[in-house]
Scaffold this motif. Structure first.
Motif, PDB file in Angstrom:
ATOM      1  N   SER A 122       6.798   4.132   1.037  1.00 14.08           N
ATOM      2  CA  SER A 122       6.895   5.546   0.643  1.00 14.08           C
ATOM      3  C   SER A 122       8.306   5.664   0.068  1.00 14.08           C
ATOM      4  O   SER A 122       8.573   5.043  -0.962  1.00 14.08           O
ATOM      5  CB  SER A 122       6.630   6.486   1.820  1.00 14.08           C
ATOM      6  OG  SER A 122       7.464   6.183   2.918  1.00 14.08           O
ATOM      7  N   GLU A 123       9.209   6.398   0.733  1.00 11.80           N
ATOM      8  CA  GLU A 123      10.580   6.396   0.222  1.00 11.80           C
ATOM      9  C   GLU A 123      11.306   5.109   0.609  1.00 11.80           C
ATOM     10  O   GLU A 123      12.261   4.692  -0.046  1.00 11.80           O
ATOM     11  CB  GLU A 123      11.337   7.622   0.729  1.00 11.80           C
ATOM     12  CG  GLU A 123      11.334   7.805   2.231  1.00 11.80           C
ATOM     13  CD  GLU A 123      11.888   9.150   2.623  1.00 11.80           C
ATOM     14  OE1 GLU A 123      12.655   9.723   1.816  1.00 11.80           O
ATOM     15  OE2 GLU A 123      11.571   9.649   3.711  1.00 11.80           O
ATOM     16  N   ASP A 124      10.876   4.474   1.694  1.00 12.97           N
ATOM     17  CA  ASP A 124      11.328   3.124   2.024  1.00 12.97           C
ATOM     18  C   ASP A 124      10.089   2.276   2.322  1.00 12.97           C
ATOM     19  O   ASP A 124       8.963   2.744   2.185  1.00 12.97           O
ATOM     20  CB  ASP A 124      12.305   3.136   3.202  1.00 12.97           C
ATOM     21  CG  ASP A 124      11.702   3.765   4.456  1.00 12.97           C
ATOM     22  OD1 ASP A 124      10.502   4.100   4.424  1.00 12.97           O
ATOM     23  OD2 ASP A 124      12.427   3.919   5.447  1.00 12.97           O
ATOM     24  N   SER A 125      10.291   1.052   2.720  1.00 16.87           N
ATOM     25  CA  SER A 125       9.152   0.140   2.908  1.00 16.87           C
ATOM     26  C   SER A 125       9.189  -0.480   4.284  1.00 16.87           C
ATOM     27  O   SER A 125      10.255  -0.606   4.905  1.00 16.87           O
ATOM     28  CB  SER A 125       9.177  -0.963   1.841  1.00 16.87           C
ATOM     29  OG  SER A 125       9.205  -0.413   0.541  1.00 16.87           O
ATOM     30  N   LYS A 182      -7.049  -1.436  14.637  1.00 20.37           N
ATOM     31  CA  LYS A 182      -6.487  -0.857  15.858  1.00 20.37           C
ATOM     32  C   LYS A 182      -5.002  -0.475  15.773  1.00 20.37           C
ATOM     33  O   LYS A 182      -4.557   0.439  16.479  1.00 20.37           O
ATOM     34  CB  LYS A 182      -6.684  -1.838  17.017  1.00 20.37           C
ATOM     35  CG  LYS A 182      -8.144  -2.151  17.314  1.00 20.37           C
ATOM     36  CD  LYS A 182      -8.271  -3.204  18.403  1.00 20.37           C
ATOM     37  CE  LYS A 182      -9.736  -3.540  18.674  1.00 20.37           C
ATOM     38  NZ  LYS A 182      -9.877  -4.602  19.721  1.00 20.37           N
ATOM     39  N   LYS A 183      -4.240  -1.178  14.934  1.00 25.90           N
ATOM     40  CA  LYS A 183      -2.785  -0.982  14.970  1.00 25.90           C
ATOM     41  C   LYS A 183      -2.185  -0.516  13.637  1.00 25.90           C
ATOM     42  O   LYS A 183      -0.997  -0.186  13.589  1.00 25.90           O
ATOM     43  CB  LYS A 183      -2.098  -2.275  15.412  1.00 25.90           C
ATOM     44  CG  LYS A 183      -2.469  -2.697  16.825  1.00 25.90           C
ATOM     45  CD  LYS A 183      -1.707  -3.948  17.236  1.00 25.90           C
ATOM     46  CE  LYS A 183      -2.063  -4.354  18.666  1.00 25.90           C
ATOM     47  NZ  LYS A 183      -1.331  -5.558  19.104  1.00 25.90           N
ATOM     48  N   TYR A 184      -2.950  -0.523  12.601  1.00 31.05           N
ATOM     49  CA  TYR A 184      -2.448  -0.136  11.279  1.00 31.05           C
ATOM     50  C   TYR A 184      -2.473   1.383  11.183  1.00 31.05           C
ATOM     51  O   TYR A 184      -3.538   1.992  11.189  1.00 31.05           O
ATOM     52  CB  TYR A 184      -3.317  -0.782  10.205  1.00 31.05           C
ATOM     53  CG  TYR A 184      -2.904  -0.499   8.781  1.00 31.05           C
ATOM     54  CD1 TYR A 184      -1.562  -0.435   8.415  1.00 31.05           C
ATOM     55  CD2 TYR A 184      -3.861  -0.318   7.782  1.00 31.05           C
ATOM     56  CE1 TYR A 184      -1.195  -0.196   7.107  1.00 31.05           C
ATOM     57  CE2 TYR A 184      -3.503  -0.084   6.474  1.00 31.05           C
ATOM     58  CZ  TYR A 184      -2.168  -0.017   6.140  1.00 31.05           C
ATOM     59  OH  TYR A 184      -1.805   0.217   4.841  1.00 31.05           O
ATOM     60  N   SER A 185      -1.294   1.997  11.096  1.00 28.62           N
ATOM     61  CA  SER A 185      -1.213   3.459  11.088  1.00 28.62           C
ATOM     62  C   SER A 185      -0.522   3.975   9.826  1.00 28.62           C
ATOM     63  O   SER A 185       0.243   3.255   9.180  1.00 28.62           O
ATOM     64  CB  SER A 185      -0.468   3.959  12.329  1.00 28.62           C
ATOM     65  OG  SER A 185       0.837   3.400  12.381  1.00 28.62           O
ATOM     66  N   PHE A 186      -0.800   5.221   9.522  1.00 28.72           N
ATOM     67  CA  PHE A 186      -0.286   5.869   8.309  1.00 28.72           C
ATOM     68  C   PHE A 186       1.222   6.076   8.417  1.00 28.72           C
ATOM     69  O   PHE A 186       1.719   6.660   9.376  1.00 28.72           O
ATOM     70  CB  PHE A 186      -1.010   7.203   8.127  1.00 28.72           C
ATOM     71  CG  PHE A 186      -0.592   7.960   6.909  1.00 28.72           C
ATOM     72  CD1 PHE A 186      -0.578   7.351   5.658  1.00 28.72           C
ATOM     73  CD2 PHE A 186      -0.238   9.302   6.998  1.00 28.72           C
ATOM     74  CE1 PHE A 186      -0.212   8.062   4.527  1.00 28.72           C
ATOM     75  CE2 PHE A 186       0.135  10.018   5.869  1.00 28.72           C
ATOM     76  CZ  PHE A 186       0.140   9.393   4.633  1.00 28.72           C
ATOM     77  N   LYS A 187       1.949   5.607   7.419  1.00 30.97           N
ATOM     78  CA  LYS A 187       3.406   5.679   7.442  1.00 30.97           C
ATOM     79  C   LYS A 187       3.904   7.092   7.150  1.00 30.97           C
ATOM     80  O   LYS A 187       4.723   7.656   7.867  1.00 30.97           O
ATOM     81  CB  LYS A 187       3.985   4.695   6.413  1.00 30.97           C
ATOM     82  CG  LYS A 187       5.509   4.654   6.367  1.00 30.97           C
ATOM     83  CD  LYS A 187       5.973   3.642   5.323  1.00 30.97           C
ATOM     84  CE  LYS A 187       7.488   3.453   5.365  1.00 30.97           C
ATOM     85  NZ  LYS A 187       8.239   4.694   5.221  1.00 30.97           N
ATOM     86  N   GLY A 188       3.419   7.688   6.057  1.00 30.79           N
ATOM     87  CA  GLY A 188       3.872   9.005   5.648  1.00 30.79           C
ATOM     88  C   GLY A 188       5.214   8.949   4.929  1.00 30.79           C
ATOM     89  O   GLY A 188       5.927   7.958   4.963  1.00 30.79           O
ATOM     90  N   GLY A 189       5.548  10.036   4.284  1.00 26.72           N
ATOM     91  CA  GLY A 189       6.799  10.126   3.537  1.00 26.72           C
ATOM     92  C   GLY A 189       6.596  10.973   2.301  1.00 26.72           C
ATOM     93  O   GLY A 189       5.508  10.972   1.713  1.00 26.72           O
ATOM     94  N   PRO A 190       7.624  11.720   1.882  1.00 27.93           N
ATOM     95  CA  PRO A 190       7.464  12.683   0.795  1.00 27.93           C
ATOM     96  C   PRO A 190       7.326  12.072  -0.594  1.00 27.93           C
ATOM     97  O   PRO A 190       6.734  12.678  -1.486  1.00 27.93           O
ATOM     98  CB  PRO A 190       8.738  13.531   0.893  1.00 27.93           C
ATOM     99  CG  PRO A 190       9.747  12.609   1.522  1.00 27.93           C
ATOM    100  CD  PRO A 190       8.979  11.753   2.468  1.00 27.93           C
ATOM    101  N   VAL A 230       0.821  -1.211   0.000  1.00 22.68           N
ATOM    102  CA  VAL A 230       0.000   0.000   0.000  1.00 22.68           C
ATOM    103  C   VAL A 230       0.856   1.262   0.000  1.00 22.68           C
ATOM    104  O   VAL A 230       1.842   1.374   0.752  1.00 22.68           O
ATOM    105  CB  VAL A 230      -0.924   0.007   1.241  1.00 22.68           C
ATOM    106  CG1 VAL A 230      -1.773   1.276   1.283  1.00 22.68           C
ATOM    107  CG2 VAL A 230      -1.822  -1.231   1.232  1.00 22.68           C
ATOM    108  N   ASP A 231       0.473   2.199  -0.833  1.00 26.08           N
ATOM    109  CA  ASP A 231       1.102   3.524  -0.866  1.00 26.08           C
ATOM    110  C   ASP A 231       0.871   4.223   0.483  1.00 26.08           C
ATOM    111  O   ASP A 231      -0.275   4.468   0.877  1.00 26.08           O
ATOM    112  CB  ASP A 231       0.476   4.332  -2.009  1.00 26.08           C
ATOM    113  CG  ASP A 231       1.195   5.654  -2.266  1.00 26.08           C
ATOM    114  OD1 ASP A 231       1.954   6.112  -1.378  1.00 26.08           O
ATOM    115  OD2 ASP A 231       0.990   6.239  -3.349  1.00 26.08           O
ATOM    116  N   GLY A 232       1.955   4.539   1.182  1.00 25.36           N
ATOM    117  CA  GLY A 232       1.851   5.216   2.466  1.00 25.36           C
ATOM    118  C   GLY A 232       2.470   6.600   2.430  1.00 25.36           C
ATOM    119  O   GLY A 232       2.816   7.158   3.475  1.00 25.36           O
ATOM    120  N   SER A 233       2.618   7.162   1.228  1.00 25.26           N
ATOM    121  CA  SER A 233       3.250   8.476   1.085  1.00 25.26           C
ATOM    122  C   SER A 233       2.245   9.600   1.331  1.00 25.26           C
ATOM    123  O   SER A 233       1.029   9.371   1.442  1.00 25.26           O
ATOM    124  CB  SER A 233       3.848   8.618  -0.315  1.00 25.26           C
ATOM    125  OG  SER A 233       2.822   8.725  -1.285  1.00 25.26           O
TER     126      SER A 233
END
Length: 489
Positions: free
Chosen positions: A85-88, A109-117, A45-48
């Motif tokens: 995102s920039e890494d995995s 409950k535990k899956y959170s948004f990674k983020g990254g440019p 999944v794209d987390g950027s």
């Protein structure tokens, strides 16, 4: 990956298109419920920042809905999840959660948004290939379970995806590419297993994901089922009925065979064994390497599962002797005395077909005629597979009769897919023929015993095989019988 592996998945993809011409939403729900096959599914999944938190939650709800319609379990559908995102990073591996409840609880409950440019999809594909689609992570690839990657992207990749995607697909993973909004179609085409629906899916916005969930789960079920249909198509039909045999492979290992050619021979063995129905009560296989010295690799009772046999074959390394001597006669004598015997797992006395397959250049440094004749006399069908330059007249001293059925040639073992199928079919035909002939002969003899009022008991019979016309002997009476024979003992 070798080029022919890439061509193989491309061929599979082209063939599977035929089975997926029916639109997914038109498939009857009852037929889906009847499916008995499952797969390993990894969502990447794209987390950027291109996704954002709102988009991330909609992707999560989409995955929840898809998983909710799958029968998740240790021996059913397995689910894995990674973000890039920039890494995995890994969210959970295929063997982490073995119930649907565990998967959905983690997502909620535990899956959170990674983020990254930036979004580096190519790096993400490499990551799941090395970390998710492996046995240690719970992948059942070696057991023949379909492998599916669902790659969800919302923007153009900031690195190249083609090389990583090719490697993943060449390893047998079927990729579904789901593009959202700004996702670039060109990236999707390079990633997808096949360049059309259901392997390429595009939606304009995140709000369109949830209505798509049912179609996606149905597509996964259908792809999984059709994967098994395709496997049966690739397997010669006659090999599906050749359900019981003891087969020994004799593989030449001499200085005449270079490392590259030996590796191709090993690939050939993998492909051949993969069409057999391996099992302790089904097809048993053994393997012996021969050159100056004889190297038994495994016996009939060494392995009961195909994946264990294939793992051993893949591990074999080329170690030719410097003098280049080929003791083929000694190899034939060895399998006669050490493989085709009850203590080694041979089921010859139970009437199970006994098969020897010799792969050779045909230049022998010892006598093969005597050992081969002795092997054929105890009922072993002997096939010889000669490589380029092999003289068929030398193989006649080894092979069973008639030679056109038992002497096979691979002119170029590196490009021999069609020849592989011909060889597979010929040998499986031999197994089926022996099984049917012996069954008929046993029935005839039992009938003779029953009809003979003078006999109170019937003798035991064993099958013998000669390199030519075969005779049936019973109470010193001789009967013509084509290719097999039986006699009392």
């Amino acid at each position: 990956m070798p080029w022919n592996s890439f061509n193989m998945w491309l061929l599979k993809g082209t063939t599977i298109i035929f089975f997926l011409t029916v639109k997914m939403h038109d498939i009857n729900s009852q037929s889906i419920a009847d499916y008995q096959h499952y797969s390993d599914i990894v969502f990447l999944v794209d987390g950027s920042h291109n996704v954002g938190r709102v988009g991330f939650h909609r992707i999560r709800n989409f995955i929840l809905r898809v998983v909710g319609q799958l029968n998740v379990g240790a021996n059913r559908y397995r689910i894995g999840l990674a973000q890039y995102s920039e890494d995995s990073q890994t969210e959970f591996l295929l063997n982490k959660f073995l119930t649907k409840q565990e998967v959905t609880n983690h997502l909620r409950k535990k899956y959170s948004f990674k983020g990254g440019p930036v979004a580096r999809i190519g790096r993400g594909i490499e990551f799941v290939h090395k970390n998710h689609f492996v046995k240690a992570a719970g992948s059942r690839k070696d057991e023949g379970v379909p492998q599916i990657a669902v790659i969800i992207s919302a923007t153009r990749s900031q690195d190249k995806v083609e090389t990583a995607a090719k490697a993943l697909k060449a390893d047998g993973v079927m990729v579904i590419s789901l593009g959202i909004g700004k996702a670039v179609k060109n990236d999707q085409i390079k990633m997808a297993f096949v360049q059309q629906y259901p392997f390429i899916v595009t939606v304009e916005g995140f709000n369109q994901l949830l209505p798509l969930a049912r179609d996606m789960s149905t597509a996964i079920k259908t792809i999984t089922q059709k994967h098994f249909v395709l496997q049966e198509i690739e397997r010669p039909a006659v090999c599906q009925t050749a359900s019981m045999a003891d087969i020994v492979f004799l593989v030449e290992e001499s200085s005449r065979i270079k490392v590259t050619k030996f590796e191709l021979i090993r690939d050939f063995l993998e492909h051949f064994i993969s069409v057999l129905d391996i099992g302790s009560e089904k097809v048993r296989v053994g393997l012996l390497r021969y050159g100056t010295v004889l190297t038994p690799e495994f016996y009939f009772t060494s392995y009961q599962k195909m994946e264990d046999v294939l793992k051993h074959v893949k591990s074999i390394r080329f170690t030719p002797a410097k003098d280049g001597r080929i003791n083929a006669g000694g190899a034939i004598r060895y399998i006669h005395e050490n493989y085709f015997v009850a203590r080694a797992g041979s089921r010859k006395q139970q009437g199970v077909p006994q098969i020897a397959i010799m792969i050779t250049h045909g230049d022998f440094n010892d006598d093969v005629r005597g050992p081969a004749a002795a092997l054929r006399r105890i009922g072993v069908l002997v096939y010889t597979i000669g490589m380029i330059g092999t003289q068929s007249n030398k193989l006649r001293n080894v092979a069973s009769y008639p030679p056109e059925n038992f002497i096979l040639n691979i002119e170029n073992i590196g490009h021999s897919k069609n020849i592989e199928k011909i060889i597979q079919k010929k040998i499986c035909v031999g197994i089926v023929h022996v099984t049917s002939v012996r069954s008929e002969q046993t029935d005839q003899l039992q009938q003779t015993c029953t009809q003979s009022l003078a006999l109170h008991t019937c003798p035991k019979f064993s099958f013998i095989n000669f390199p030519g016309n075969i005779l049936v002997k019973k109470n010193h009476r001789t009967l013509q019988d084509g290719k097999q024979a039986i006699r009392p003992h």
